[in-house]
Design a protein around this motif. Structure first.
Motif, PDB file in Angstrom:
ATOM      1  N   GLY A 147      12.099   3.813  -5.974  1.00 29.77           N
ATOM      2  CA  GLY A 147      12.296   3.543  -4.557  1.00 29.77           C
ATOM      3  C   GLY A 147      12.726   2.114  -4.284  1.00 29.77           C
ATOM      4  O   GLY A 147      12.854   1.290  -5.186  1.00 29.77           O
ATOM      5  N   LEU A 148      12.957   1.839  -3.008  1.00 25.54           N
ATOM      6  CA  LEU A 148      13.373   0.506  -2.570  1.00 25.54           C
ATOM      7  C   LEU A 148      12.279  -0.113  -1.718  1.00 25.54           C
ATOM      8  O   LEU A 148      11.670   0.562  -0.887  1.00 25.54           O
ATOM      9  CB  LEU A 148      14.671   0.595  -1.770  1.00 25.54           C
ATOM     10  CG  LEU A 148      15.852   1.242  -2.496  1.00 25.54           C
ATOM     11  CD1 LEU A 148      17.063   1.272  -1.593  1.00 25.54           C
ATOM     12  CD2 LEU A 148      16.157   0.530  -3.801  1.00 25.54           C
ATOM     13  N   GLU A 149      12.040  -1.388  -1.959  1.00 28.20           N
ATOM     14  CA  GLU A 149      10.985  -2.148  -1.282  1.00 28.20           C
ATOM     15  C   GLU A 149       9.606  -1.528  -1.496  1.00 28.20           C
ATOM     16  O   GLU A 149       8.718  -1.657  -0.654  1.00 28.20           O
ATOM     17  CB  GLU A 149      11.317  -2.309   0.213  1.00 28.20           C
ATOM     18  CG  GLU A 149      12.589  -3.110   0.436  1.00 28.20           C
ATOM     19  CD  GLU A 149      12.914  -3.337   1.897  1.00 28.20           C
ATOM     20  OE1 GLU A 149      11.979  -3.439   2.723  1.00 28.20           O
ATOM     21  OE2 GLU A 149      14.114  -3.430   2.205  1.00 28.20           O
ATOM     22  N   THR A 150       9.439  -0.871  -2.622  1.00 28.38           N
ATOM     23  CA  THR A 150       8.154  -0.242  -2.943  1.00 28.38           C
ATOM     24  C   THR A 150       7.139  -1.243  -3.473  1.00 28.38           C
ATOM     25  O   THR A 150       5.958  -0.915  -3.572  1.00 28.38           O
ATOM     26  CB  THR A 150       8.355   0.898  -3.959  1.00 28.38           C
ATOM     27  OG1 THR A 150       9.189   0.426  -5.021  1.00 28.38           O
ATOM     28  CG2 THR A 150       9.004   2.104  -3.306  1.00 28.38           C
ATOM     29  N   VAL A 151       7.565  -2.453  -3.791  1.00 29.42           N
ATOM     30  CA  VAL A 151       6.636  -3.483  -4.241  1.00 29.42           C
ATOM     31  C   VAL A 151       5.562  -3.728  -3.177  1.00 29.42           C
ATOM     32  O   VAL A 151       4.403  -3.988  -3.491  1.00 29.42           O
ATOM     33  CB  VAL A 151       7.383  -4.792  -4.618  1.00 29.42           C
ATOM     34  CG1 VAL A 151       8.016  -5.449  -3.416  1.00 29.42           C
ATOM     35  CG2 VAL A 151       6.472  -5.749  -5.352  1.00 29.42           C
ATOM     36  N   GLN A 152       5.938  -3.578  -1.909  1.00 28.98           N
ATOM     37  CA  GLN A 152       5.001  -3.810  -0.803  1.00 28.98           C
ATOM     38  C   GLN A 152       3.848  -2.799  -0.754  1.00 28.98           C
ATOM     39  O   GLN A 152       2.854  -3.027  -0.073  1.00 28.98           O
ATOM     40  CB  GLN A 152       5.760  -3.778   0.525  1.00 28.98           C
ATOM     41  CG  GLN A 152       6.247  -2.395   0.896  1.00 28.98           C
ATOM     42  CD  GLN A 152       7.081  -2.350   2.157  1.00 28.98           C
ATOM     43  OE1 GLN A 152       7.201  -3.339   2.853  1.00 28.98           O
ATOM     44  NE2 GLN A 152       7.645  -1.195   2.436  1.00 28.98           N
ATOM     45  N   LEU A 153       3.970  -1.700  -1.476  1.00 30.19           N
ATOM     46  CA  LEU A 153       2.914  -0.674  -1.461  1.00 30.19           C
ATOM     47  C   LEU A 153       1.735  -1.048  -2.355  1.00 30.19           C
ATOM     48  O   LEU A 153       0.710  -0.365  -2.346  1.00 30.19           O
ATOM     49  CB  LEU A 153       3.493   0.680  -1.883  1.00 30.19           C
ATOM     50  CG  LEU A 153       4.609   1.228  -0.998  1.00 30.19           C
ATOM     51  CD1 LEU A 153       5.157   2.527  -1.581  1.00 30.19           C
ATOM     52  CD2 LEU A 153       4.132   1.418   0.433  1.00 30.19           C
ATOM     53  N   ASN A 154       1.893  -2.097  -3.143  1.00 31.10           N
ATOM     54  CA  ASN A 154       0.817  -2.579  -4.023  1.00 31.10           C
ATOM     55  C   ASN A 154       0.199  -1.494  -4.894  1.00 31.10           C
ATOM     56  O   ASN A 154      -1.007  -1.441  -5.079  1.00 31.10           O
ATOM     57  CB  ASN A 154      -0.265  -3.299  -3.210  1.00 31.10           C
ATOM     58  CG  ASN A 154       0.240  -4.595  -2.653  1.00 31.10           C
ATOM     59  OD1 ASN A 154       0.877  -5.375  -3.359  1.00 31.10           O
ATOM     60  ND2 ASN A 154      -0.013  -4.833  -1.375  1.00 31.10           N
ATOM     61  N   GLY A 155       1.045  -0.611  -5.391  1.00 29.29           N
ATOM     62  CA  GLY A 155       0.581   0.419  -6.324  1.00 29.29           C
ATOM     63  C   GLY A 155       0.151   1.718  -5.677  1.00 29.29           C
ATOM     64  O   GLY A 155      -0.077   2.710  -6.370  1.00 29.29           O
ATOM     65  N   ASP A 156       0.038   1.740  -4.354  1.00 34.41           N
ATOM     66  CA  ASP A 156      -0.378   2.963  -3.664  1.00 34.41           C
ATOM     67  C   ASP A 156       0.698   4.031  -3.821  1.00 34.41           C
ATOM     68  O   ASP A 156       1.857   3.820  -3.477  1.00 34.41           O
ATOM     69  CB  ASP A 156      -0.613   2.665  -2.181  1.00 34.41           C
ATOM     70  CG  ASP A 156      -1.262   3.818  -1.453  1.00 34.41           C
ATOM     71  OD1 ASP A 156      -2.040   4.566  -2.082  1.00 34.41           O
ATOM     72  OD2 ASP A 156      -0.986   3.982  -0.247  1.00 34.41           O
ATOM     73  N   GLY A 157       0.328   5.170  -4.376  1.00 33.26           N
ATOM     74  CA  GLY A 157       1.257   6.275  -4.591  1.00 33.26           C
ATOM     75  C   GLY A 157       1.800   6.359  -6.010  1.00 33.26           C
ATOM     76  O   GLY A 157       2.538   7.273  -6.346  1.00 33.26           O
ATOM     77  N   PHE A 158       1.430   5.393  -6.861  1.00 28.09           N
ATOM     78  CA  PHE A 158       1.932   5.339  -8.238  1.00 28.09           C
ATOM     79  C   PHE A 158       0.773   5.471  -9.223  1.00 28.09           C
ATOM     80  O   PHE A 158      -0.227   4.770  -9.100  1.00 28.09           O
ATOM     81  CB  PHE A 158       2.637   4.008  -8.496  1.00 28.09           C
ATOM     82  CG  PHE A 158       3.774   3.743  -7.555  1.00 28.09           C
ATOM     83  CD1 PHE A 158       5.041   4.215  -7.843  1.00 28.09           C
ATOM     84  CD2 PHE A 158       3.573   3.036  -6.382  1.00 28.09           C
ATOM     85  CE1 PHE A 158       6.100   3.980  -6.976  1.00 28.09           C
ATOM     86  CE2 PHE A 158       4.630   2.791  -5.506  1.00 28.09           C
ATOM     87  CZ  PHE A 158       5.882   3.268  -5.807  1.00 28.09           C
ATOM     88  N   THR A 159       0.932   6.354 -10.198  1.00 29.68           N
ATOM     89  CA  THR A 159      -0.084   6.527 -11.235  1.00 29.68           C
ATOM     90  C   THR A 159       0.566   6.402 -12.605  1.00 29.68           C
ATOM     91  O   THR A 159       1.141   7.362 -13.124  1.00 29.68           O
ATOM     92  CB  THR A 159      -0.767   7.917 -11.110  1.00 29.68           C
ATOM     93  OG1 THR A 159      -1.261   8.070  -9.778  1.00 29.68           O
ATOM     94  CG2 THR A 159      -1.894   8.059 -12.111  1.00 29.68           C
ATOM     95  N   PRO A 160       0.504   5.206 -13.206  1.00 32.79           N
ATOM     96  CA  PRO A 160       1.052   5.042 -14.555  1.00 32.79           C
ATOM     97  C   PRO A 160       0.249   5.861 -15.568  1.00 32.79           C
ATOM     98  O   PRO A 160      -0.977   5.973 -15.459  1.00 32.79           O
ATOM     99  CB  PRO A 160       0.892   3.552 -14.833  1.00 32.79           C
ATOM    100  CG  PRO A 160       0.654   2.919 -13.500  1.00 32.79           C
ATOM    101  CD  PRO A 160       0.006   3.970 -12.651  1.00 32.79           C
ATOM    102  N   LEU A 161       0.947   6.431 -16.535  1.00 34.02           N
ATOM    103  CA  LEU A 161       0.310   7.239 -17.571  1.00 34.02           C
ATOM    104  C   LEU A 161       0.419   6.575 -18.947  1.00 34.02           C
ATOM    105  O   LEU A 161       0.003   7.150 -19.942  1.00 34.02           O
ATOM    106  CB  LEU A 161       0.950   8.631 -17.600  1.00 34.02           C
ATOM    107  CG  LEU A 161       0.927   9.380 -16.259  1.00 34.02           C
ATOM    108  CD1 LEU A 161       1.740  10.650 -16.340  1.00 34.02           C
ATOM    109  CD2 LEU A 161      -0.501   9.671 -15.830  1.00 34.02           C
TER     110      LEU A 161
END
Length: 156
Positions: free
Chosen positions: A87-101
């Motif tokens: 995505g774009l400008e997703t850095v602002q989400l501070n990890g919300d919505g992302f789950t690294p495996l």
């Protein structure tokens, strides 16, 4: 019989790499962010995602999962450096919505799951969920070509 003797052998780098996310592939130039559209970080393409799982395009190693989990950089066993920026400008989400495996420094195999992304949760919070896939260390005469679920490096 003689055709095969004189046929130019493709380098190993021509082995197909996997497009890391299911969805519609779009030209990098259409991404509404000048850093990607103007190829300031390298050549590649973007994906309009149709799935929530990012897969490893290559056998190699995880170089970095960004602290905000919005991007992951990889290095293939053949030395190709790949940035997957979700995505774009997703850095602002501070990890919300992302789950690294996977973790930094981890060895990875082609098709291995790298990250889960809740695109439905992040979509209303960012300008775009287009996901650039960038090769950061291509030579000037090289270009990324996508054919189906595979991507290749081609000489111009």
């Amino acid at each position: 019989m003689f055709k095969s003797l004189f046929k130019k052998k493709q380098p190993n780098d021509q082995d197909p790499m996997l497009v890391p996310l299911k969805g519609k592939v779009v030209d990098l130039e259409t991404v509404p962010d000048p850093v990607f559209a103007q190829k300031m970080m390298g050549d590649g393409f973007a994906i309009d995602p149709a799935d929530d799982t990012i897969l490893s395009p290559v056998d190699g190693e995880v170089i970095t999962i960004f602290p905000t989990k919005h991007a992951i950089s990889l290095k293939s066993n053949k030395g190709r450096e790949i940035l997957i920026h979700v995505g774009l400008e997703t850095v602002q989400l501070n990890g919300d919505g992302f789950t690294p495996l996977v973790m930094d420094g981890q060895k990875i195999k082609k098709r291995q799951e790298l990250m889960k992304v809740d695109f439905e949760a992040i979509k209303p919070r960012v300008p775009s969920i287009l996901t650039p896939v960038i090769f950061t260390n291509l030579d000037e005469n090289e270009k990324v070509v996508v054919e189906g679920e595979n991507m290749f490096i081609k000489n111009l």
